[in-house]
Design a protein around this motif. Structure first.
Motif, PDB file in Angstrom:
ATOM      1  N   PHE A 167       2.428  10.415  -9.712  1.00  0.00           N
ATOM      2  CA  PHE A 167       1.569  10.667 -10.870  1.00  0.00           C
ATOM      3  C   PHE A 167       0.878  12.020 -10.748  1.00  0.00           C
ATOM      4  O   PHE A 167       0.777  12.767 -11.736  1.00  0.00           O
ATOM      5  CB  PHE A 167       0.528   9.546 -10.990  1.00  0.00           C
ATOM      6  CG  PHE A 167      -0.489   9.792 -12.080  1.00  0.00           C
ATOM      7  CD1 PHE A 167      -0.164   9.594 -13.416  1.00  0.00           C
ATOM      8  CD2 PHE A 167      -1.765  10.248 -11.771  1.00  0.00           C
ATOM      9  CE1 PHE A 167      -1.086   9.827 -14.415  1.00  0.00           C
ATOM     10  CE2 PHE A 167      -2.696  10.488 -12.763  1.00  0.00           C
ATOM     11  CZ  PHE A 167      -2.354  10.272 -14.087  1.00  0.00           C
ATOM     12  N   GLU A 168       0.387  12.354  -9.542  1.00  0.00           N
ATOM     13  CA  GLU A 168      -0.287  13.640  -9.357  1.00  0.00           C
ATOM     14  C   GLU A 168       0.685  14.791  -9.606  1.00  0.00           C
ATOM     15  O   GLU A 168       0.325  15.803 -10.225  1.00  0.00           O
ATOM     16  CB  GLU A 168      -0.884  13.724  -7.948  1.00  0.00           C
ATOM     17  CG  GLU A 168      -2.147  12.902  -7.769  1.00  0.00           C
ATOM     18  CD  GLU A 168      -3.263  13.402  -8.664  1.00  0.00           C
ATOM     19  OE1 GLU A 168      -3.413  14.638  -8.828  1.00  0.00           O
ATOM     20  OE2 GLU A 168      -3.968  12.555  -9.237  1.00  0.00           O
ATOM     21  N   GLN A 169       1.940  14.676  -9.132  1.00  0.00           N
ATOM     22  CA  GLN A 169       2.928  15.707  -9.363  1.00  0.00           C
ATOM     23  C   GLN A 169       3.243  15.830 -10.851  1.00  0.00           C
ATOM     24  O   GLN A 169       3.366  16.933 -11.391  1.00  0.00           O
ATOM     25  CB  GLN A 169       4.205  15.388  -8.581  1.00  0.00           C
ATOM     26  CG  GLN A 169       5.292  16.453  -8.693  1.00  0.00           C
ATOM     27  CD  GLN A 169       4.859  17.787  -8.099  1.00  0.00           C
ATOM     28  OE1 GLN A 169       4.202  17.815  -7.053  1.00  0.00           O
ATOM     29  NE2 GLN A 169       5.221  18.903  -8.755  1.00  0.00           N
ATOM     30  N   PHE A 170       3.353  14.685 -11.518  1.00  0.00           N
ATOM     31  CA  PHE A 170       3.619  14.664 -12.956  1.00  0.00           C
ATOM     32  C   PHE A 170       2.464  15.299 -13.726  1.00  0.00           C
ATOM     33  O   PHE A 170       2.673  16.093 -14.657  1.00  0.00           O
ATOM     34  CB  PHE A 170       3.847  13.215 -13.391  1.00  0.00           C
ATOM     35  CG  PHE A 170       4.075  13.051 -14.857  1.00  0.00           C
ATOM     36  CD1 PHE A 170       5.201  13.569 -15.484  1.00  0.00           C
ATOM     37  CD2 PHE A 170       3.158  12.363 -15.637  1.00  0.00           C
ATOM     38  CE1 PHE A 170       5.408  13.426 -16.837  1.00  0.00           C
ATOM     39  CE2 PHE A 170       3.354  12.211 -16.996  1.00  0.00           C
ATOM     40  CZ  PHE A 170       4.479  12.743 -17.606  1.00  0.00           C
ATOM     41  N   ARG A 171       1.234  15.004 -13.335  1.00  0.00           N
ATOM     42  CA  ARG A 171       0.063  15.553 -14.018  1.00  0.00           C
ATOM     43  C   ARG A 171      -0.015  17.064 -13.846  1.00  0.00           C
ATOM     44  O   ARG A 171      -0.308  17.801 -14.795  1.00  0.00           O
ATOM     45  CB  ARG A 171      -1.206  14.880 -13.481  1.00  0.00           C
ATOM     46  CG  ARG A 171      -2.487  15.304 -14.190  1.00  0.00           C
ATOM     47  CD  ARG A 171      -3.681  14.587 -13.592  1.00  0.00           C
ATOM     48  NE  ARG A 171      -3.900  14.964 -12.209  1.00  0.00           N
ATOM     49  CZ  ARG A 171      -4.582  16.055 -11.833  1.00  0.00           C
ATOM     50  NH1 ARG A 171      -5.109  16.862 -12.743  1.00  0.00           N
ATOM     51  NH2 ARG A 171      -4.741  16.339 -10.556  1.00  0.00           N
ATOM     52  N   GLN A 172       0.244  17.541 -12.614  1.00  0.00           N
ATOM     53  CA  GLN A 172       0.186  18.980 -12.364  1.00  0.00           C
ATOM     54  C   GLN A 172       1.276  19.737 -13.128  1.00  0.00           C
ATOM     55  O   GLN A 172       1.045  20.838 -13.632  1.00  0.00           O
ATOM     56  CB  GLN A 172       0.298  19.240 -10.861  1.00  0.00           C
ATOM     57  CG  GLN A 172      -0.895  18.731 -10.056  1.00  0.00           C
ATOM     58  CD  GLN A 172      -0.709  18.906  -8.567  1.00  0.00           C
ATOM     59  OE1 GLN A 172       0.253  19.547  -8.120  1.00  0.00           O
ATOM     60  NE2 GLN A 172      -1.626  18.333  -7.780  1.00  0.00           N
ATOM     61  N   ASP A 173       2.474  19.144 -13.237  1.00  0.00           N
ATOM     62  CA  ASP A 173       3.545  19.771 -14.008  1.00  0.00           C
ATOM     63  C   ASP A 173       3.173  19.897 -15.477  1.00  0.00           C
ATOM     64  O   ASP A 173       3.455  20.921 -16.125  1.00  0.00           O
ATOM     65  CB  ASP A 173       4.842  18.962 -13.860  1.00  0.00           C
ATOM     66  CG  ASP A 173       5.421  19.061 -12.451  1.00  0.00           C
ATOM     67  OD1 ASP A 173       5.018  20.001 -11.730  1.00  0.00           O
ATOM     68  OD2 ASP A 173       6.248  18.205 -12.081  1.00  0.00           O
ATOM     69  N   SER A 226       0.830  -1.207   0.000  1.00  0.00           N
ATOM     70  CA  SER A 226       0.000   0.000   0.000  1.00  0.00           C
ATOM     71  C   SER A 226       0.858   1.248   0.000  1.00  0.00           C
ATOM     72  O   SER A 226       0.500   2.279  -0.586  1.00  0.00           O
ATOM     73  CB  SER A 226      -0.942  -0.009   1.209  1.00  0.00           C
ATOM     74  OG  SER A 226      -0.196  -0.067   2.419  1.00  0.00           O
ATOM     75  N   GLY A 227       2.035   1.189   0.639  1.00  0.00           N
ATOM     76  CA  GLY A 227       2.931   2.334   0.611  1.00  0.00           C
ATOM     77  C   GLY A 227       3.479   2.600  -0.771  1.00  0.00           C
ATOM     78  O   GLY A 227       3.610   3.758  -1.188  1.00  0.00           O
ATOM     79  N   VAL A 228       3.787   1.551  -1.521  1.00  0.00           N
ATOM     80  CA  VAL A 228       4.262   1.716  -2.898  1.00  0.00           C
ATOM     81  C   VAL A 228       3.173   2.311  -3.773  1.00  0.00           C
ATOM     82  O   VAL A 228       3.420   3.205  -4.600  1.00  0.00           O
ATOM     83  CB  VAL A 228       4.740   0.357  -3.457  1.00  0.00           C
ATOM     84  CG1 VAL A 228       5.047   0.470  -4.951  1.00  0.00           C
ATOM     85  CG2 VAL A 228       5.954  -0.137  -2.697  1.00  0.00           C
ATOM     86  N   VAL A 229       1.938   1.848  -3.584  1.00  0.00           N
ATOM     87  CA  VAL A 229       0.819   2.382  -4.373  1.00  0.00           C
ATOM     88  C   VAL A 229       0.618   3.862  -4.075  1.00  0.00           C
ATOM     89  O   VAL A 229       0.398   4.681  -4.979  1.00  0.00           O
ATOM     90  CB  VAL A 229      -0.469   1.583  -4.084  1.00  0.00           C
ATOM     91  CG1 VAL A 229      -1.669   2.252  -4.758  1.00  0.00           C
ATOM     92  CG2 VAL A 229      -0.322   0.149  -4.560  1.00  0.00           C
ATOM     93  N   ALA A 230       0.703   4.256  -2.804  1.00  0.00           N
ATOM     94  CA  ALA A 230       0.536   5.664  -2.441  1.00  0.00           C
ATOM     95  C   ALA A 230       1.655   6.519  -3.024  1.00  0.00           C
ATOM     96  O   ALA A 230       1.422   7.643  -3.483  1.00  0.00           O
ATOM     97  CB  ALA A 230       0.500   5.789  -0.915  1.00  0.00           C
TER      98      ALA A 230
END
Length: 363
Positions: free
Chosen positions: A15-21, A5-9
């Motif tokens: 991904f969220e940081q990549f999407r926002q960039d 679960s830590g790897v998934v988080a």
């Protein structure tokens, strides 16, 4: 929190940081390019996912499609990276086959074009517009794929109609579109060729027209059957097992529908169209009919059928009517999505098809 679960988080955060960039710094041209590449990759993954499901099913069943032996094993991969199998064992035939053997996708090229083609097919587009949309296949290939897919979708289980059911027939002139009989000197019928839009030679209903028995209920379930001739026996045979008992049948005064209601223990309501007089037209006609029963839905279905067959596809051959009826139900009845349609086609096993197909006509 577990390690998984830590790897998934962590992956989600990246991904969220990549999407926002991307949203903050990418130019409109870069965003469009990214969208197109993402759509292509998604289509490829759809085909890969369906192929993986088929591979898993074969690995679990271990049944050979050639001899029905139960001792197949993986046998390498083909040029596209798809798994191949081989039938082994004492009773095995020793033949090899691909994971798509027995499906409508067998020997089909250009897997990257399958999903975009099915998308355009389920939009009901004619062949010319499918090719112009940039799917990546020729007109002849688009014609062959259309009937390959539809012939498999047509063998799907037919849902039973229940509740209030409207039944009627729709007639189309007998068509031999694509036939070269008149050119070769052996016409399929003893008549001159009928050119597009000319209609039947005899007025009214005659043997020159093919009846299509149609039924629709309030749950958007449809039944379409091509009849050779409209008789009581033909109607009962076509509707056998398709209606739930204790339903309500709305139709015209044809005796076959009364017999159908008696056979299924259903109520039967007859609706005879009334031709308004000039005086009634002058004062204005009422909108609709009083009560919840009528033939409005079946009449709308017939209008949609005529629009698709005669206007969109410029006439349909009588031999191809079942395929086009399947397309009509898939688009306007089930509202089938491309992924669901491809999954259904992948799951249906069919007989091997020949490599060549007749030359298509305009439609």
């Amino acid at each position: 929190m577990s390690v998984q679960s830590g790897v998934v988080a962590l992956e989600h955060t990246r991904f969220e940081q990549f999407r926002q960039d991307i949203l903050a710094n990418a130019t409109p041209e870069q965003l469009i390019k990214l969208i197109l590449e993402a759509q292509t990759e998604l289509r490829t993954k759809t085909v890969k996912a369906l192929t993986a499901m088929r591979t898993l099913a074969l690995s679990e069943s271990r049944i050979c499609p050639h001899c029905s032996g139960k001792s197949i094993h993986r046998h390498g991969r083909d040029a596209n990276g798809r798994t191949r199998f081989r039938c082994v064992g004492e009773d095995g035939c020793g033949r090899t086959f691909g994971v798509l053997h027995g499906t409508a996708f067998h020997r089909m090229r250009k897997p990257e074009c399958w999903v975009p083609y099915v998308e355009k097919l389920l939009e009901g587009l004619p062949l010319t517009r499918i090719v112009e949309a940039g799917v990546g296949v020729s007109r002849h290939t688009a014609w062959r794929w259309r009937h390959r897919f539809l012939s498999v979708l047509s063998i799907s289980p037919q849902p039973k109609l229940s509740g209030i059911i409207e039944v009627d027939e729709k007639y189309f002139p007998t068509s031999y579109k694509g036939s070269r009989g008149w050119k070769r000197g052996d016409p399929p019928e003893d008549r001159p060729p009928r050119y597009r839009g000319s209609g039947a030679l005899k007025r009214g209903l005659s043997g020159e027209q093919v009846p299509i028995l149609t039924a629709v209920d309030r749950n958007r379930n449809h039944l379409n059957r091509v009849l050779g001739v409209r008789t009581v026996k033909a109607v009962l045979a076509a509707m056998s097992g398709a209606l739930e008992p204790q339903s309500v049948i709305c139709s015209d005064a044809f005796q076959g529908y009364q017999k159908l209601a008696e056979a299924t223990g259903s109520a039967h309501h007859v609706f005879i169209p009334k031709k308004p007089t000039p005086e009634e037209k002058a004062v204005g006609l009422p909108i609709g009919r009083e009560g919840a029963l009528g033939l409005g839905r079946i009449n709308s279905w017939h209008e949609l059928m005529e629009t698709r067959f005669n206007r969109t596809h410029r006439g349909v051959s009588t031999a191809r009517l079942p395929s086009y009826l399947t397309m009509l139900v898939s688009i306007h009845g089930e509202r089938l999505q491309p992924e669901g349609a491809m999954k259904r086609v992948m799951e249906r096993l069919v007989a091997p098809r020949p490599r060549s197909s007749p030359t298509p006509m305009r439609n």
